[in-house]
Design a protein around this motif. Structure first.
Motif, PDB file in Angstrom:
ATOM      1  N   ILE A   1      10.247   4.640  -4.812  1.00 36.64           N
ATOM      2  CA  ILE A   1       8.855   4.480  -4.956  1.00 36.64           C
ATOM      3  C   ILE A   1       8.171   5.626  -5.045  1.00 36.64           C
ATOM      4  O   ILE A   1       7.359   6.245  -5.580  1.00 36.64           O
ATOM      5  N   LEU A   2       8.701   6.804  -4.141  1.00 37.04           N
ATOM      6  CA  LEU A   2       8.314   8.165  -3.924  1.00 37.04           C
ATOM      7  C   LEU A   2       9.632   8.895  -4.176  1.00 37.04           C
ATOM      8  O   LEU A   2      10.670   8.724  -3.559  1.00 37.04           O
TER       9      LEU A   2
ATOM     10  N   LYS B   1       0.993  -1.211  -0.015  1.00 38.91           N
ATOM     11  CA  LYS B   1       0.004  -0.050   0.013  1.00 38.91           C
ATOM     12  C   LYS B   1       0.807   1.274   0.173  1.00 38.91           C
ATOM     13  O   LYS B   1       1.665   1.301   0.815  1.00 38.91           O
ATOM     14  N   ILE B   2       0.622   2.135  -0.700  1.00 37.94           N
ATOM     15  CA  ILE B   2       0.989   3.543  -0.967  1.00 37.94           C
ATOM     16  C   ILE B   2       0.149   4.382  -0.216  1.00 37.94           C
ATOM     17  O   ILE B   2      -0.910   4.722  -1.028  1.00 37.94           O
TER      18      ILE B   2
ATOM     19  N   TYR C   1       5.143   3.875  -8.598  1.00 36.64           N
ATOM     20  CA  TYR C   1       4.522   2.600  -8.642  1.00 36.64           C
ATOM     21  C   TYR C   1       3.069   2.743  -8.341  1.00 36.64           C
ATOM     22  O   TYR C   1       2.658   3.729  -7.510  1.00 36.64           O
ATOM     23  N   ASP C   2       2.491   1.637  -8.228  1.00 39.67           N
ATOM     24  CA  ASP C   2       0.781   1.422  -7.832  1.00 39.67           C
ATOM     25  C   ASP C   2       0.598   0.199  -6.718  1.00 39.67           C
ATOM     26  O   ASP C   2       1.935  -0.577  -6.621  1.00 39.67           O
ATOM     27  N   ASP C   3      -0.115   0.456  -5.910  1.00 40.46           N
ATOM     28  CA  ASP C   3      -0.304  -0.940  -4.879  1.00 40.46           C
ATOM     29  C   ASP C   3      -0.148  -2.090  -5.521  1.00 40.46           C
ATOM     30  O   ASP C   3      -0.855  -2.565  -6.524  1.00 40.46           O
TER      31      ASP C   3
ATOM     32  N   GLN D   1       3.648   0.799   2.806  1.00 41.34           N
ATOM     33  CA  GLN D   1       3.619  -0.389   3.401  1.00 41.34           C
ATOM     34  C   GLN D   1       3.897  -1.393   2.400  1.00 41.34           C
ATOM     35  O   GLN D   1       3.387  -1.735   1.266  1.00 41.34           O
ATOM     36  N   LEU D   2       4.890  -2.146   2.804  1.00 42.60           N
ATOM     37  CA  LEU D   2       5.523  -3.349   2.021  1.00 42.60           C
ATOM     38  C   LEU D   2       4.919  -4.663   2.410  1.00 42.60           C
ATOM     39  O   LEU D   2       4.627  -4.844   3.622  1.00 42.60           O
ATOM     40  N   ASP D   3       4.708  -5.573   1.372  1.00 39.94           N
ATOM     41  CA  ASP D   3       4.372  -6.952   1.768  1.00 39.94           C
ATOM     42  C   ASP D   3       5.078  -7.807   2.740  1.00 39.94           C
ATOM     43  O   ASP D   3       6.539  -7.751   2.738  1.00 39.94           O
TER      44      ASP D   3
END
Length: 360
Positions: free
Chosen positions: A199-200, A70-71, A188-190, A87-89
């Motif tokens: 990522i950002l 989740k971004i 990136y997307d979720d 939030q990373l997996d």
């Protein structure tokens, strides 16, 4: 016959009157108004174009190719330091935990095997010293004991590596903002797998800066702390205050310029990275000739500017080089000198070296 004679005389009189009238017109002088060229101190400045940059820029990335769960932010969002961003997996973390437990079990088993190998080696070593076993049996037991110690040490090192990876993974499971600023890029997307791009990207909004390249002829004039006026295309009617914060010590031998960084106070957050504008650097004051702008005459079909100067009853056409437009006056760089007299009204009927009449 007398009628014809009278007609000829009348015609000659009319012609004579017409010639006198034209002569009077030719002798009539254009009326002009004039002023003296004056000197006054003029503030000198140079203007440079540049794009606004952030003073600090951070790329947000994990330390391994994790899947993004989740971004929490998007481009343009204002973030605060410490705010959760991504939030990373944790699937990889769970797998690594399983691997760690398996490795710990293997080490415990190897410890038991090492104890047996050590006991066997000590028993054979005692027998060897009293001649109870051959040297070959002794060397074999010693080798087995050494191998077990090496394997245990390697597996313990592997446990330390896995624990370190887990610690880093836990730290990177939730990526937070290292600075307060604005999100300027999201790549990136979720659900995407992180690869190479960050990522950002977060950029600090206050202060911000502009970087310009200044001609080496001004190297001795540009000083740290100099005030700078900033005009941005986004706010053309507003002047932002800046200050020279960095003067680079070397000059590019190809362009003969040197970089200068200008810091802009941006407490209200109006100025954003990427805005285009102009930086005006004040270079001190110089005494210059000043004339009213109404004195200028533009040559048809050209961009040159001219004035009519007055001397001894005549006017003369002179080309001038303009500087700054100051209110209703112009700074003149060349073409006239202090004490010259220039025409400010009546230029429409003038020509070079024509006699004129000066009126108030």
């Amino acid at each position: 016959m007398k009628k014809i004679f009278y007609f000829v005389i009348a015609a000659m009189a009319l012609v004579s009157c017409g010639k006198n009238k034209n002569a009077n017109l030719e002798q009539e002088k254009p009326q002009v108004k004039v002023v003296n060229v004056s000197m006054q101190p003029v503030q000198q400045y140079e203007t440079y174009t540049a794009t606004v940059e952030s003073d600090v820029k951070n790329n947000i990335s994990p330390n391994a190719p994790y899947r993004i769960k989740k971004i929490h932010v998007d481009v343009g969002d204002i973030v605060k330091v410490g705010q959760p961003l991504v939030q990373l997996d944790v699937t990889s973390q769970d797998q690594l935990n399983i691997q760690l437990q398996s490795q710990i079990s293997a080490v415990e088993s190897q410890k038991a095997q090492l104890q047996l190998a050590e006991s066997e080696f000590k028993r054979i070593e005692e027998l060897y010293h009293i001649g109870g076993v051959s040297k070959s049996d002794y060397e074999t037991a010693k080798t087995q004991f050494t191998v077990q110690k090496t394997l245990l040490r390697q597996n313990q090192n592997q446990i330390n590596v896995i624990k370190s990876q887990l610690a880093q993974m836990r730290q990177n499971t939730t990526l937070t903002a290292p600075i307060s600023g604005v999100v300027t890029a999201r790549n990136y997307d979720d659900g995407d797998m992180f690869t190479s791009l960050p990522i950002l990207t977060i950029e600090k909004l206050n202060p911000i800066k502009m970087k310009i390249n200044v001609s080496e002829s001004y190297f001795s004039k540009i000083k740290k702390g100099m005030d700078v006026n900033i005009i941005l295309d986004a706010y053309q009617d507003e002047i932002f205050k800046g200050m020279v914060s960095v003067v680079y010590p070397s000059i590019d031998n190809n362009t003969h310029t040197f970089p200068v960084e200008i810091t802009i106070d941006n407490i209200n957050g109006k100025v954003r990275p990427g805005m285009f504008g102009r930086a005006k650097l004040i270079m001190g004051t110089v005494d210059r000739c000043i004339i009213p702008d109404v004195a200028l005459v533009k040559q048809v079909g050209a961009g040159d500017r001219y004035v009519y100067t007055y001397k001894d009853g005549k006017v003369y056409y002179k080309r001038v080089e303009l500087g700054q437009h100051i209110g209703d006056k112009y700074e003149i760089l060349s073409g006239v000198k202090p004490g010259d007299v220039v025409v400010i009204a009546g230029q429409a009927h003038l020509a070079d070296a024509r006699e004129v009449e000066v009126v108030k």
